[in-house]
Scaffold this active site. Structure first.
Site, PDB file in Angstrom:
ATOM      1  N   GLU A 199       0.697  -1.325   0.103  1.00 47.25           N
ATOM      2  CA  GLU A 199       0.124  -0.042  -0.575  1.00 47.25           C
ATOM      3  C   GLU A 199       0.688   1.520  -0.171  1.00 47.25           C
ATOM      4  OE1 GLU A 199      -4.350  -1.676   2.694  1.00 47.25           O
ATOM      5  OE2 GLU A 199      -2.013   0.166   3.425  1.00 47.25           O
ATOM      6  N   ARG A 291     -15.377  -7.917  16.664  1.00 49.06           N
ATOM      7  CA  ARG A 291     -15.415  -8.207  18.264  1.00 49.06           C
ATOM      8  C   ARG A 291     -15.811  -6.941  18.775  1.00 49.06           C
ATOM      9  NH1 ARG A 291     -10.340  -7.425  17.543  1.00 49.06           N
ATOM     10  NH2 ARG A 291      -9.506  -5.564  18.242  1.00 49.06           N
TER      11      ARG A 291
END
Ligand code: MV4
Length: 480
Positions: A199, A291
């Protein structure tokens, strides 16, 4: 849902149990032999020892936890964070055993557990992502070609990595080959998967994450952002909500993008979508955490919701009752993670017994705590003792309340990150909101704490001396 097993320990186990209790749901604690006297064990209605101290022989034993849940007639398992909370196989096994997993479906955990699969899923939606190549690369020549197209500096990331592990910044073509080879071998040894991707490196980003909640009826909400840029070696230490730099428009755009990411994997439950925000206020999707996160309380305080209560209601199949337009930001919340670590010794774990352990109280102060005075801090687990959260009508008020709470938080027997928190909340860069993920590297050095302490010690001594001398003058001791 009459009985829930909380498959965790410490502050999050107590925190989840508090909400379950508020909802009239019985709780079952699981514990290792090291946690026999831990608060989460005594707080629960029932408790089951699941093995010796090492996590691999206790808190990570999914099958044993499921057996305990079935033996006690529990209906559901709440995984907390860490341990099995993002283990797709565990989520699947829970459901296969006729229990409810209070979290997302295993498929969503799997997609978002791989950085590349996450990007693939999100690609369908128009979500900004960092320029780069979204496929695993092992060929160095190909990597060189991609890097020169993107433009240096670039970042090599391990596909199976996370939390900054396996990331390498490359500033020019000459370094590419050696850095690629190291990244691939590191990823192989750390994650058993040598695939990496590349990236464009976003040089001075802020780490902004959006709290999302989705139910099984197709409703998706976001509970605004959390600023998590104050990190040390990719471990968050201070988090806040809202961020001091987001405009209402940017907040809406990032919230909408986060909901799109959740939709991309048919998400159900509480989740967090992580973004990088660059200096020009462009945001880029990083990853989704499937989560409830450590730092969720700051989102609860500014939006007035109990996220664990929503998790349980969603897990029971209920539809979310509020609409996005009903949600408003009210006030400001800060969180300091109180670790038993020594900020003067490179934040290494500080083992010992909590000889003194007194929590701060007061308006706008919340402590999600997992320890009590006299307890030993076990060496087997993450050394977080608690989360100190301060809420105020304004950011300034929250900072003042936080500083007072840090002062009143009395811990003896181990070193903690409380002095580090004081350093952050007193620092001009933090107070002005002008900081990014390099804050700790740029502004913190252990001397900053000792220097400050010694200055304060000098001032205290001078005040004491002045008072003493003043008393000597005015105090007329009776002559013998
Ligand atoms: C980045 C980045 C800059 N550019 N990706 C860190 C762990 C994981 N959440 C992804 N992270 C980053 N990815 C690109 N293309 C900066 C981070 C980052 C970070 C990097 C170095 C030191 C601290 C950091 C804290 C948050 C995010």
């Amino acid at each position: 849902m009459k009985r829930i097993v909380v498959a965790n320990r410490g502050e999050i186990a107590v925190r989840v149990m508090k909400t379950a209790q508020k909802m009239g749901i019985k709780t079952v604690a699981v514990f290792s032999e090291a946690d026999r006297n831990a608060p989460h064990v005594r707080f629960a209605d029932e408790a089951v020892c699941i093995g010796p101290p090492p996590s691999s022989q206790s808190y990570l034993l999914g099958e044993k936890i499921i057996e305990a849940a079935k033996a006690l007639g529990a209906d559901a398992i709440h995984p907390g964070y860490g341990f099995l909370s993002e283990n797709a196989g565990f989520a699947e096994a829970v459901e296969k055993n006729g229990l409810v997993f209070i979290g997302p479906k295993a498929a969503a955990i799997r997609v978002m557990g791989s950085k590349l699969a996450a990007k693939e899923a999100v690609k369908k939606f128009d979500i900004p992502m960092v320029p780069g190549i979204d496929e695993a690369i092992t060929d160095v020549e190909k990597a060189k070609g991609i890097a020169s197209k993107i433009g240096f500096p670039i970042l090599i990331k391990a596909s199976a990595g996370g939390g900054g592990k396996g990331m390498r910044v490359v500033t020019n073509a000459a370094e590419m080959e050696s850095q690629m080879e190291r990244a691939i071998s590191e990823a192989k040894s750390a994650f058993g998967d040598g695939s990496v991707f590349i990236e464009k490196y976003v040089a001075s980003p802020r780490h902004i994450e959006i709290q999302v909640m989705a139910d099984s009826h197709g409703n998706y909400l976001h509970f605004f952002e959390r600023e998590c840029s104050i990190q040390r070696r990719h471990q968050k230490v201070v988090e806040e909500a809202p961020s001091s730099v987001l405009t209402p428009q940017l907040r809406d755009e990032m919230g909408a993008a986060a909901i799109q990411v959740a939709k991309a994997c048919n998400y159900i439950g509480a989740g967090t979508v992580e973004f990088l925000l660059d200096a020009d206020h462009h945001f880029y999707f990083l990853e989704m955490n499937t989560r409830l996160q450590v730092e969720h309380p700051v989102s609860e305080l500014i939006s007035g919701v109990d996220l664990v209560e929503l998790q349980i209601k969603v897990a029971r199949g209920e539809a979310l009752s509020m609409r996005q337009e009903d949600l408003k930001i009210n006030g400001h919340a800060l969180e300091l993670r109180v670790y038993a670590e020594d900020p003067l010794n490179d934040f290494l774990p500080s083992v010992g017994t909590l000889e003194t352990y007194r929590l701060p109280k007061g308006e706008g102060i919340r402590v999600d705590n997992g320890f009590e005075e006299g307890m030993e801090v076990p060496i087997y687990y993450d050394p977080m003792l608690s989360k100190l959260i301060a809420y105020g009508a304004t950011r300034e008020e929250a900072i003042q309340r936080m500083l007072l709470a840090i002062k009143e938080y009395k811990v003896e027997g181990v070193q903690t990150t409380l002095p580090f928190g004081k350093f952050v909340f007193e620092h001009a860069a933090f107070r002005s909101g002008q900081f990014d993920t390099h804050f700790v590297k740029q502004h913190y050095a252990p001397e900053a704490l000792t220097e400050k302490n010694s200055q304060e010690a000098k001032i205290a001594a001078l005040i004491a001396l002045k008072t003493y001398l003043k008393d000597q003058k005015t105090l007329r001791l009776p002559t013998a």
